[in-house]
Design a protein around this motif. Structure first.
Motif, PDB file in Angstrom:
ATOM      1  N   GLY A  41      24.982 -30.930 -14.965  1.00 15.72           N
ATOM      2  CA  GLY A  41      25.753 -31.869 -14.151  1.00 15.72           C
ATOM      3  C   GLY A  41      27.215 -31.491 -14.068  1.00 15.72           C
ATOM      4  O   GLY A  41      27.848 -31.631 -13.013  1.00 15.72           O
ATOM      5  N   ILE A  42      27.763 -31.006 -15.168  1.00 10.65           N
ATOM      6  CA  ILE A  42      29.171 -30.602 -15.201  1.00 10.65           C
ATOM      7  C   ILE A  42      29.384 -29.284 -14.451  1.00 10.65           C
ATOM      8  O   ILE A  42      30.308 -29.161 -13.637  1.00 10.65           O
ATOM      9  CB  ILE A  42      29.662 -30.469 -16.658  1.00 10.65           C
ATOM     10  CG1 ILE A  42      29.651 -31.828 -17.348  1.00 10.65           C
ATOM     11  CG2 ILE A  42      31.065 -29.861 -16.699  1.00 10.65           C
ATOM     12  CD1 ILE A  42      29.970 -31.778 -18.827  1.00 10.65           C
ATOM     13  N   THR A  43      28.525 -28.301 -14.703  1.00  8.00           N
ATOM     14  CA  THR A  43      28.716 -26.988 -14.077  1.00  8.00           C
ATOM     15  C   THR A  43      28.473 -27.028 -12.576  1.00  8.00           C
ATOM     16  O   THR A  43      29.005 -26.193 -11.840  1.00  8.00           O
ATOM     17  CB  THR A  43      27.789 -25.936 -14.711  1.00  8.00           C
ATOM     18  OG1 THR A  43      26.422 -26.369 -14.606  1.00  8.00           O
ATOM     19  CG2 THR A  43      28.127 -25.736 -16.181  1.00  8.00           C
ATOM     20  N   ASN A  44      27.683 -27.988 -12.119  1.00 11.01           N
ATOM     21  CA  ASN A  44      27.425 -28.103 -10.681  1.00 11.01           C
ATOM     22  C   ASN A  44      28.616 -28.654  -9.912  1.00 11.01           C
ATOM     23  O   ASN A  44      28.665 -28.568  -8.680  1.00 11.01           O
ATOM     24  CB  ASN A  44      26.194 -28.981 -10.428  1.00 11.01           C
ATOM     25  CG  ASN A  44      24.900 -28.278 -10.791  1.00 11.01           C
ATOM     26  OD1 ASN A  44      24.841 -27.056 -10.853  1.00 11.01           O
ATOM     27  ND2 ASN A  44      23.857 -29.054 -11.044  1.00 11.01           N
ATOM     28  N   VAL A  45      29.578 -29.219 -10.624  1.00 15.42           N
ATOM     29  CA  VAL A  45      30.749 -29.792  -9.964  1.00 15.42           C
ATOM     30  C   VAL A  45      31.603 -28.693  -9.336  1.00 15.42           C
ATOM     31  O   VAL A  45      32.016 -28.785  -8.176  1.00 15.42           O
ATOM     32  CB  VAL A  45      31.593 -30.604 -10.975  1.00 15.42           C
ATOM     33  CG1 VAL A  45      32.922 -31.024 -10.346  1.00 15.42           C
ATOM     34  CG2 VAL A  45      30.818 -31.829 -11.442  1.00 15.42           C
ATOM     35  N   SER A  46      31.862 -27.626 -10.116  1.00 16.62           N
ATOM     36  CA  SER A  46      32.698 -26.536  -9.608  1.00 16.62           C
ATOM     37  C   SER A  46      32.617 -25.340 -10.545  1.00 16.62           C
ATOM     38  O   SER A  46      32.215 -25.459 -11.706  1.00 16.62           O
ATOM     39  CB  SER A  46      34.165 -26.969  -9.482  1.00 16.62           C
ATOM     40  OG  SER A  46      34.711 -27.220 -10.775  1.00 16.62           O
ATOM     41  N   ASN A  47      33.009 -24.180 -10.037  1.00 21.38           N
ATOM     42  CA  ASN A  47      33.077 -22.991 -10.873  1.00 21.38           C
ATOM     43  C   ASN A  47      34.114 -23.155 -11.982  1.00 21.38           C
ATOM     44  O   ASN A  47      33.975 -22.581 -13.063  1.00 21.38           O
ATOM     45  CB  ASN A  47      33.413 -21.765 -10.030  1.00 21.38           C
ATOM     46  CG  ASN A  47      32.249 -21.304  -9.185  1.00 21.38           C
ATOM     47  OD1 ASN A  47      31.103 -21.636  -9.460  1.00 21.38           O
ATOM     48  ND2 ASN A  47      32.547 -20.539  -8.142  1.00 21.38           N
ATOM     49  N   LYS A  48      35.150 -23.942 -11.698  1.00 24.51           N
ATOM     50  CA  LYS A  48      36.191 -24.199 -12.699  1.00 24.51           C
ATOM     51  C   LYS A  48      35.601 -24.913 -13.906  1.00 24.51           C
ATOM     52  O   LYS A  48      35.862 -24.546 -15.058  1.00 24.51           O
ATOM     53  CB  LYS A  48      37.310 -25.041 -12.075  1.00 24.51           C
ATOM     54  CG  LYS A  48      38.411 -25.433 -13.038  1.00 24.51           C
ATOM     55  CD  LYS A  48      39.359 -24.305 -13.342  1.00 24.51           C
ATOM     56  CE  LYS A  48      40.560 -24.780 -14.139  1.00 24.51           C
ATOM     57  NZ  LYS A  48      41.495 -23.692 -14.462  1.00 24.51           N
ATOM     58  N   LYS A  49      34.794 -25.940 -13.656  1.00 26.21           N
ATOM     59  CA  LYS A  49      34.159 -26.680 -14.746  1.00 26.21           C
ATOM     60  C   LYS A  49      33.190 -25.788 -15.517  1.00 26.21           C
ATOM     61  O   LYS A  49      33.085 -25.871 -16.741  1.00 26.21           O
ATOM     62  CB  LYS A  49      33.430 -27.898 -14.183  1.00 26.21           C
ATOM     63  CG  LYS A  49      34.338 -29.007 -13.669  1.00 26.21           C
ATOM     64  CD  LYS A  49      35.132 -29.625 -14.817  1.00 26.21           C
ATOM     65  CE  LYS A  49      35.980 -30.796 -14.337  1.00 26.21           C
ATOM     66  NZ  LYS A  49      36.791 -31.366 -15.458  1.00 26.21           N
ATOM     67  N   MET A  50      32.474 -24.944 -14.789  1.00 27.73           N
ATOM     68  CA  MET A  50      31.562 -24.011 -15.444  1.00 27.73           C
ATOM     69  C   MET A  50      32.340 -23.076 -16.366  1.00 27.73           C
ATOM     70  O   MET A  50      31.948 -22.832 -17.515  1.00 27.73           O
ATOM     71  CB  MET A  50      30.797 -23.192 -14.399  1.00 27.73           C
ATOM     72  CG  MET A  50      29.815 -22.187 -14.996  1.00 27.73           C
ATOM     73  SD  MET A  50      29.050 -21.114 -13.745  1.00 27.73           S
ATOM     74  CE  MET A  50      28.126 -22.307 -12.798  1.00 27.73           C
ATOM     75  N   GLY A  51      33.472 -22.560 -15.857  1.00 25.85           N
ATOM     76  CA  GLY A  51      34.297 -21.667 -16.656  1.00 25.85           C
ATOM     77  C   GLY A  51      34.812 -22.329 -17.923  1.00 25.85           C
ATOM     78  O   GLY A  51      34.896 -21.696 -18.979  1.00 25.85           O
ATOM     79  N   GLU A  52      35.153 -23.616 -17.831  1.00 25.97           N
ATOM     80  CA  GLU A  52      35.630 -24.351 -19.009  1.00 25.97           C
ATOM     81  C   GLU A  52      34.562 -24.399 -20.097  1.00 25.97           C
ATOM     82  O   GLU A  52      34.857 -24.158 -21.272  1.00 25.97           O
ATOM     83  CB  GLU A  52      36.033 -25.777 -18.609  1.00 25.97           C
ATOM     84  CG  GLU A  52      37.335 -25.863 -17.836  1.00 25.97           C
ATOM     85  CD  GLU A  52      37.649 -27.294 -17.423  1.00 25.97           C
ATOM     86  OE1 GLU A  52      36.815 -28.194 -17.699  1.00 25.97           O
ATOM     87  OE2 GLU A  52      38.721 -27.525 -16.832  1.00 25.97           O
ATOM     88  N   LEU A  53      33.339 -24.709 -19.695  1.00 27.80           N
ATOM     89  CA  LEU A  53      32.260 -24.801 -20.680  1.00 27.80           C
ATOM     90  C   LEU A  53      31.959 -23.441 -21.298  1.00 27.80           C
ATOM     91  O   LEU A  53      31.708 -23.333 -22.500  1.00 27.80           O
ATOM     92  CB  LEU A  53      31.004 -25.388 -20.039  1.00 27.80           C
ATOM     93  CG  LEU A  53      31.052 -26.866 -19.651  1.00 27.80           C
ATOM     94  CD1 LEU A  53      29.695 -27.322 -19.113  1.00 27.80           C
ATOM     95  CD2 LEU A  53      31.444 -27.739 -20.840  1.00 27.80           C
ATOM     96  N   TYR A  54      31.971 -22.400 -20.479  1.00 29.65           N
ATOM     97  CA  TYR A  54      31.726 -21.055 -21.006  1.00 29.65           C
ATOM     98  C   TYR A  54      32.825 -20.670 -22.003  1.00 29.65           C
ATOM     99  O   TYR A  54      32.537 -20.092 -23.062  1.00 29.65           O
ATOM    100  CB  TYR A  54      31.696 -20.034 -19.869  1.00 29.65           C
ATOM    101  CG  TYR A  54      30.388 -19.954 -19.111  1.00 29.65           C
ATOM    102  CD1 TYR A  54      29.635 -21.090 -18.848  1.00 29.65           C
ATOM    103  CD2 TYR A  54      29.905 -18.740 -18.645  1.00 29.65           C
ATOM    104  CE1 TYR A  54      28.445 -21.022 -18.155  1.00 29.65           C
ATOM    105  CE2 TYR A  54      28.709 -18.649 -17.946  1.00 29.65           C
ATOM    106  CZ  TYR A  54      27.988 -19.799 -17.698  1.00 29.65           C
ATOM    107  OH  TYR A  54      26.801 -19.723 -17.013  1.00 29.65           O
TER     108      TYR A  54
END
Length: 444
Positions: free
Chosen positions: A327-340
């Motif tokens: 759900g978080i990573t689907n919001v934006s690539n920025k959010k995905m990058g934060e989690l990674y």
């Protein structure tokens, strides 16, 4: 039809006791850490496992750490000098890669981190299985991978492509995580599909915002030519010498750890892949001993992109389930990058900064996950389990599979990382440990 045998777990392994066989005088009760009991005979032991012979004569290897204290004392008593069995000796002068290949059998405290990990030359010798450019199907094989390409590739070019794949596999096998890299059931080699254009790649199911993807559903790594540094020069594809294979290394790590993915939290899945990607790499050689430099370079690059060196609430991140993560990573690539980014910071801490700074807790955690993968392999090898082409399978009601539920299986062994500590305590330890290597991190 009621099966003639009963089954139970010991340390993540399925073992069987068939009541139709006569009792053996050498049989004794063995109890695991959860109090479950079987009858078996002691055969032999190493520093970290014991081999037991069941009533039907079959032998099974069980990790010592999964047995009761009483059973461990009994195993110790079987040694003539009353000491635990010694770990298998390593040949004098053996390379780090050779030593590391057996690390999954060594106790966590005895494992070491490799220095330089170099892909063996024999691994990237290319075999041509099929070349049919008109049908856009050319099949090449290295030692551990099979590549299905849409275009014909020269042997030297294919060798350069295979180098990154084989080197990553060698690296993951060499790290003290104890990962056993073996192709998925039913495959002799890991599978990779190479597409001439990004359109071909996307049409085959590749995500539009990705440079390559490992799909665990069909066990195939999909990647377009540009992402592996291939460019068309005239009528021939050549390797771009300025190519950076970081993204490729990340996804290959997922591929060679496929058996583990079901039993790992997403932060470990992505954090370990980010870890391998950040290690200095060139032409088939990883500088695994330069992990701190790799981390600091990665942090510097992420800060340039606008990311903060933070994890936020540690418990929230370490216990995040897959639905929340998606759900978080689907919001934006920025959010995905934060989690990674948060994930690799956590993985690095547990590997190099936590406790004895040798990654012992993390190694024990990964060993427990290895036990789960072996239990699943044993389950699927049982003739009572039927598998279907679409991925479904059936089994007797009294012979259930290991827990594979996404909301429970990945967190089953998280306590091995916590080791009696609360999340706030670990957050404090993490902050201090990073400070000691010159990194200011925000975590609570």
């Amino acid at each position: 039809m009621k099966p003639a045998s009963r089954s139970l777990f010991i340390g993540g392994f399925f073992v069987f006791s068939l009541s139709a066989f006569a009792e053996d005088a050498a049989l004794r009760p063995w109890k695991d850490a959860q109090g479950r009991i079987i009858q078996a005979a002691f055969v032999s032991a190493t520093a970290d496992s014991v081999t037991l012979r069941m009533a039907d004569g079959k032998e099974h290897q069980v990790p010592l750490g999964r047995l009761s204290a009483e059973d461990q004392a009994f195993i110790k008593s079987q040694s003539a000098d009353g000491k635990p069995p010694a770990a298998p000796a390593t040949a004098q002068g053996a390379s780090p890669e050779v030593s590391a290949s057996a690390m999954e059998r060594l106790p966590a405290e005895k494992r070491t981190w490799p220095e330089n990990v170099v892909v063996p030359t024999k691994s990237i010798e290319i075999q041509i299985a099929e070349e049919n450019p008109a049908a856009r199907k050319c099949v090449y094989r290295s030692e551990g991978f099979e590549f299905t390409s849409q275009a014909k590739l020269a042997g030297s070019v294919m060798k350069e492509v295979a180098r990154t794949f084989e080197a990553t596999k060698t690296l993951v096998s060499s790290l003290p995580w104890g990962v056993v890299c073996r192709p998925p059931e039913g495959f002799e080699r890991y599978q990779a599909a190479l597409y001439e254009t990004r359109k071909d790649y996307i049409d085959a199911g590749g995500p539009e915002n990705s440079g390559g993807v490992y799909m665990s559903g069909d066990k195939v790594f999909r990647v377009p030519f540009p992402s592996i540094g291939l460019k068309l020069l005239g009528k021939t594809y050549a390797k771009d010498q300025n190519y950076d294979g970081g993204t490729l290394i990340h996804e290959i790590t997922h591929q060679v750890m496929d058996a583990y993915l079901t039993f790992l939290p997403v932060w470990v899945i992505e954090g370990t892949a980010e870890y391998t990607e950040m290690l200095p790499y060139n032409a088939g050689k990883f500088r695994a001993d330069a992990h701190q430099k790799g981390l600091k370079d990665h942090i510097q690059e992420m800060q340039k992109r606008g990311y903060a060196v933070e994890i936020g609430n540690l418990e929230t991140h370490l216990t995040m389930n897959r639905a929340t993560w998606s759900g978080i990573t689907n919001v934006s690539n920025k959010k995905m990058g934060e989690l990674y980014f948060r994930s690799v910071l956590a993985v690095y801490f547990f590997c190099h900064l936590d406790g004895d700074k040798k990654g012992t807790r993390f190694i024990k955690f990964m060993d427990a996950v290895y036990g789960e993968t072996e239990a699943l392999r044993t389950f699927f090898k049982d003739p009572r389990v039927k598998r279907f082409p679409d991925g479904r399978f059936s089994y007797p009601t009294n012979f259930p599979p290991p827990d594979m539920k996404s909301d429970s299986a990945p967190f089953k062994h998280l306590d091995l990382l916590l080791d009696g500590r609360g999340y706030s305590q670990i957050a404090k330890e993490m902050t201090e440990a990073y400070k000691a290597i010159g990194v200011k991190i925000s975590v609570d």
